[in-house]
Scaffold this active site. Structure first.
Site, PDB file in Angstrom:
ATOM      1  N   ASP A 195       0.846  -1.193   0.000  1.00 18.72           N
ATOM      2  CA  ASP A 195       0.000   0.000   0.000  1.00 18.72           C
ATOM      3  C   ASP A 195       0.885   1.247   0.000  1.00 18.72           C
ATOM      4  O   ASP A 195       1.720   1.410   0.890  1.00 18.72           O
ATOM      5  CB  ASP A 195      -0.905  -0.035   1.233  1.00 18.72           C
ATOM      6  CG  ASP A 195      -1.706   1.239   1.410  1.00 18.72           C
ATOM      7  OD1 ASP A 195      -1.924   1.938   0.408  1.00 18.72           O
ATOM      8  OD2 ASP A 195      -2.110   1.532   2.551  1.00 18.72           O
ATOM      9  N   ASP A 254      -4.220   3.817   2.759  1.00 13.91           N
ATOM     10  CA  ASP A 254      -5.649   3.519   2.888  1.00 13.91           C
ATOM     11  C   ASP A 254      -5.909   2.058   3.249  1.00 13.91           C
ATOM     12  O   ASP A 254      -7.055   1.621   3.324  1.00 13.91           O
ATOM     13  CB  ASP A 254      -6.410   3.904   1.611  1.00 13.91           C
ATOM     14  CG  ASP A 254      -6.028   3.052   0.395  1.00 13.91           C
ATOM     15  OD1 ASP A 254      -5.110   2.205   0.518  1.00 13.91           O
ATOM     16  OD2 ASP A 254      -6.643   3.235  -0.672  1.00 13.91           O
ATOM     17  N   ASP A 302      -1.773  -1.255  -3.839  1.00  6.84           N
ATOM     18  CA  ASP A 302      -2.086  -0.497  -5.054  1.00  6.84           C
ATOM     19  C   ASP A 302      -0.930  -0.567  -6.049  1.00  6.84           C
ATOM     20  O   ASP A 302       0.123  -1.164  -5.772  1.00  6.84           O
ATOM     21  CB  ASP A 302      -2.425   0.952  -4.705  1.00  6.84           C
ATOM     22  CG  ASP A 302      -1.409   1.591  -3.770  1.00  6.84           C
ATOM     23  OD1 ASP A 302      -0.197   1.408  -4.000  1.00  6.84           O
ATOM     24  OD2 ASP A 302      -1.813   2.260  -2.797  1.00  6.84           O
ATOM     25  N   ASP A 323      -4.753 -10.701 -15.813  1.00  4.02           N
ATOM     26  CA  ASP A 323      -5.855 -11.642 -15.648  1.00  4.02           C
ATOM     27  C   ASP A 323      -6.941 -11.336 -16.679  1.00  4.02           C
ATOM     28  O   ASP A 323      -7.289 -10.170 -16.884  1.00  4.02           O
ATOM     29  CB  ASP A 323      -6.440 -11.522 -14.240  1.00  4.02           C
ATOM     30  CG  ASP A 323      -6.435 -12.849 -13.508  1.00  4.02           C
ATOM     31  OD1 ASP A 323      -7.070 -13.786 -14.015  1.00  4.02           O
ATOM     32  OD2 ASP A 323      -5.805 -12.952 -12.440  1.00  4.02           O
ATOM     33  N   ASP A 349      -8.987 -16.740 -16.343  1.00  2.00           N
ATOM     34  CA  ASP A 349      -9.751 -17.218 -15.189  1.00  2.00           C
ATOM     35  C   ASP A 349     -10.830 -18.219 -15.633  1.00  2.00           C
ATOM     36  O   ASP A 349     -11.576 -17.944 -16.577  1.00  2.00           O
ATOM     37  CB  ASP A 349     -10.388 -16.004 -14.510  1.00  2.00           C
ATOM     38  CG  ASP A 349     -11.056 -16.337 -13.199  1.00  2.00           C
ATOM     39  OD1 ASP A 349     -10.342 -16.745 -12.261  1.00  2.00           O
ATOM     40  OD2 ASP A 349     -12.292 -16.178 -13.097  1.00  2.00           O
ATOM     41  N   GLU A 359      -6.729 -21.201 -16.520  1.00  2.00           N
ATOM     42  CA  GLU A 359      -7.164 -21.856 -15.278  1.00  2.00           C
ATOM     43  C   GLU A 359      -8.314 -22.784 -15.632  1.00  2.00           C
ATOM     44  O   GLU A 359      -9.344 -22.339 -16.149  1.00  2.00           O
ATOM     45  CB  GLU A 359      -7.621 -20.812 -14.252  1.00  2.00           C
ATOM     46  CG  GLU A 359      -8.048 -21.452 -12.940  1.00  2.00           C
ATOM     47  CD  GLU A 359      -8.851 -20.532 -12.042  1.00  2.00           C
ATOM     48  OE1 GLU A 359      -8.767 -20.703 -10.821  1.00  2.00           O
ATOM     49  OE2 GLU A 359      -9.586 -19.658 -12.551  1.00  2.00           O
ATOM     50  N   HIS A 404      -3.706 -17.270  -5.039  1.00  2.00           N
ATOM     51  CA  HIS A 404      -4.663 -16.440  -4.290  1.00  2.00           C
ATOM     52  C   HIS A 404      -5.900 -17.221  -3.853  1.00  2.00           C
ATOM     53  O   HIS A 404      -6.638 -16.740  -2.986  1.00  2.00           O
ATOM     54  CB  HIS A 404      -5.080 -15.239  -5.140  1.00  2.00           C
ATOM     55  CG  HIS A 404      -5.847 -15.622  -6.364  1.00  2.00           C
ATOM     56  ND1 HIS A 404      -5.257 -16.279  -7.434  1.00  2.00           N
ATOM     57  CD2 HIS A 404      -7.157 -15.480  -6.698  1.00  2.00           C
ATOM     58  CE1 HIS A 404      -6.176 -16.511  -8.354  1.00  2.00           C
ATOM     59  NE2 HIS A 404      -7.332 -16.048  -7.949  1.00  2.00           N
ATOM     60  N   ASP A 405      -6.146 -18.385  -4.436  1.00  2.00           N
ATOM     61  CA  ASP A 405      -7.309 -19.206  -4.087  1.00  2.00           C
ATOM     62  C   ASP A 405      -6.958 -20.408  -3.218  1.00  2.00           C
ATOM     63  O   ASP A 405      -7.851 -21.162  -2.832  1.00  2.00           O
ATOM     64  CB  ASP A 405      -7.980 -19.734  -5.363  1.00  2.00           C
ATOM     65  CG  ASP A 405      -8.796 -18.681  -6.079  1.00  2.00           C
ATOM     66  OD1 ASP A 405      -9.246 -17.722  -5.413  1.00  2.00           O
ATOM     67  OD2 ASP A 405      -8.982 -18.802  -7.302  1.00  2.00           O
TER      68      ASP A 405
END
Length: 559
Positions: free
Chosen positions: A21, A25, A29, A98, A199, A256, A329-330
């Protein structure tokens, strides 16, 4: 088998929300990513796969896209993104984006129009059906729990959503929709990106007629293919995508593909068919799921892992190409899932890295993996953010009255937030990820496990990764060599031989906390040069018999 840059590359996945970050916030990013490019360059990777940064209401953390040609406000601006690409290319790093085109957000302009009326020009961009006997059009279930259909009062019809209710499935039967997708892909390719990670791309072709499934989640075979995986027109669509969007560019593609098997993967990745370069298959990450699915925990057997990897290594040895990964990430953190994240965390992380980088295929590193980051156990369900996890908890505990502690144990082991806790950059508050309140809590072990500490320690997991990546660049055998098992029946040692252009490499991996003995087959050369190991090892040691220490890994080039 042809040599290609994407076969020789090492790919690093960034989940932008949790990476770095820059403005306090609490949300990672694009400027934060730019600030860490030198760190990634030092690691030695070649390609960054950037999880979605497109405009999105964030129902599924960016995988619900409302504008495919704009950047999410929380992540920055298009100018920031263009600078990211420029700074990456300046450092010799490639960028793959992605591509999420099985579904969009329900806030996308196409869907806003589509739901207005049955004769709207955008109606057929999505999959609408009448109800049946006062209920849903069929019995399919969403991958995120509940029915895969949502009723819309405006037109008295249902739309299909294989994921969240805010992620309506796009209708790939519609040629106009397909042209829109290809045009959008060229928009990004013309900006200079180096490829796409696609994806759930094998979901885009649904079975004809959308019949009821024998099992409601639709994941078993039906005439004409799976209900929504590897459907009847999937190869047509991917070949058309290649022809109309990808063929004019030197880029890589990875699809994927849940539910894909070796024979199907050969079709998807065969070079002459021009579909995708490689696939993400899920077989090895489903091995610790019981009959009840992902959340039904069962122990992971090393022999099952070895059998699965061997099947894919041999199956795609002469044609096609493997993607090599143990987390993303999954998926939960690999050192917590496949090894020991406590007393042998460092040794385990290095052993698993050795495994991934010495197989045939393209290795993927998920952010934080190179630090040996672990799963997290938050005290309360309120600390979790993932929609899949929260839906499952509500369904099981609140809806069905199942035991809270048992469900939480499943979340500790399998929940997607395990991978999404922010990167631990240093030992300051929130691990140096943000000066504000992070969107998801940082793993409390950030004081012991962080990048600053790892980079200062020559024996860290980070520096081991650097060495492995360097060796892969210097030794084509690690990329292109054939694969054959050694000691195929051992229940703790996973060992194999790679061969390429007259050279032989031996890999020995101990997947246990015990000290089993590796035995070299009698017909093998017994003198080897130690290429890398995760313990101090005597380079002159006779390797005909080696007692391996807990989670030990050794790689030899045979003389």
């Amino acid at each position: 088998m042809s040599e290609q840059w994407w076969k020789e590359a090492v790919i690093y996945q960034i989940y932008p929300r949790s990476f770095m970050d820059s403005n306090g916030d609490g949300i990672g990013d694009i400027k934060g990513i730019i600030s860490k490019l030198d760190y990634l360059k030092e690691l030695g990777i070649d390609v960054i796969w950037l999880s979605p940064v497109y405009q999105s209401p964030n129902d599924d953390n960016g995988y619900d896209i409302s504008d495919y040609r704009n950047i999410m406000n929380e992540f920055g601006t298009m100018t920031d993104w263009e600078r990211l690409l420029e700074e990456m290319h300046k450092r010799g790093l490639k960028l793959i984006m992605d591509l999420v085109v099985n579904h969009s957000s329900d806030e996308h302009a196409w869907f806003v129009e589509s739901r207005k009326s049955k004769d709207n020009p955008y109606r057929d961009y999505y999959i609408w059906r009448d109800g049946k006997d006062g209920s849903e059009p069929n019995n399919w279930e969403s991958c995120f729990s509940g029915s895969a259909w949502k009723y819309d009062e405006t037109t008295d019809q249902y739309f299909l959503h294989l994921f969240s209710q805010k992620q309506p499935d796009l209708n790939w039967e519609n040629p106009k929709l397909r042209e829109e997708v290809y045009d959008m892909m060229k928009f990004w390719l013309d900006k200079g990106i180096d490829g796409f990670r696609m994806d759930v791309i094998n979901f885009i072709s649904k079975v004809n007629g959308l019949p009821d499934a024998e099992q409601p989640d639709g994941r078993q075979y039906a005439p004409g293919g799976d209900y929504f995986m590897n459907g009847p027109k999937i190869h047509d669509y991917l070949q058309e995508m290649h022809e109309k969007a990808l063929s004019g560019y030197d880029v890589m593609t990875v699809g994927e593909m849940p539910g894909v098997n070796v024979e199907e993967a050969k079709l998807y990745t065969a070079e002459e068919r021009k579909e995708v370069n490689m696939v993400f298959q899920f077989e090895h990450v489903d091995l610790d799921a019981g009959p009840g699915g992902k959340w039904d925990l069962r122990p992971m057997k090393m022999s099952a892992l070895r059998d699965s990897f061997t099947k894919w290594q041999k199956g795609l040895e002469q044609e096609g190409w493997n993607s090599l990964y143990l987390n993303n990430h999954d998926q939960p953190r690999m050192v917590s899932r496949f090894a020991n994240d406590k007393e042998y965390r460092v040794e385990s992380a290095k052993m698993l890295a050795t495994f991934l980088h010495t197989l045939k295929g393209t290795p993927y590193i998920y952010q934080g993996e190179e630090l040996g980051m672990t799963n997290v156990k938050f005290d309360s369900i309120d600390d979790y953010q993932d929609i899949e996890t929260l839906n499952m908890y509500r369904e099981k505990v609140i809806g069905n009255g199942e035991d809270h502690d048992k469900v939480m144990e499943s979340i500790y082991v399998k929940g997607r937030d395990n991978a999404r806790t922010p990167i631990q950059w240093d030992d300051t508050e929130h691990g140096g990820f943000t000066t504000g309140e992070p969107w998801l809590k940082v793993n409390p072990n950030y004081k012991e496990i962080n990048a600053k500490q790892a980079m200062a320690d020559p024996d860290s997991v980070f520096h081991y990764y650097r060495k492995l990546i360097g060796l892969r660049k210097e030794n084509p055998i690690m990329v292109y060599g054939s694969y054959d098992l050694i000691m195929p029946d051992h229940d703790q040692i996973y060992a194999y031989r790679r061969q390429y252009e007259g050279q032989t490499m031996i890999v020995m991996l101990n997947f246990s906390g015990d000290t089993p003995v590796f035995k070299l087959p009698a017909d093998f050369e017994s003198k080897g040069e130690l290429l890398i190991s995760n313990y101090d090892a005597n380079a002159e040691e006779d390797i005909r018999e080696v007692e391996l220490r807990p989670y030990e890994a050794r790689v030899y080039i045979m003389k």
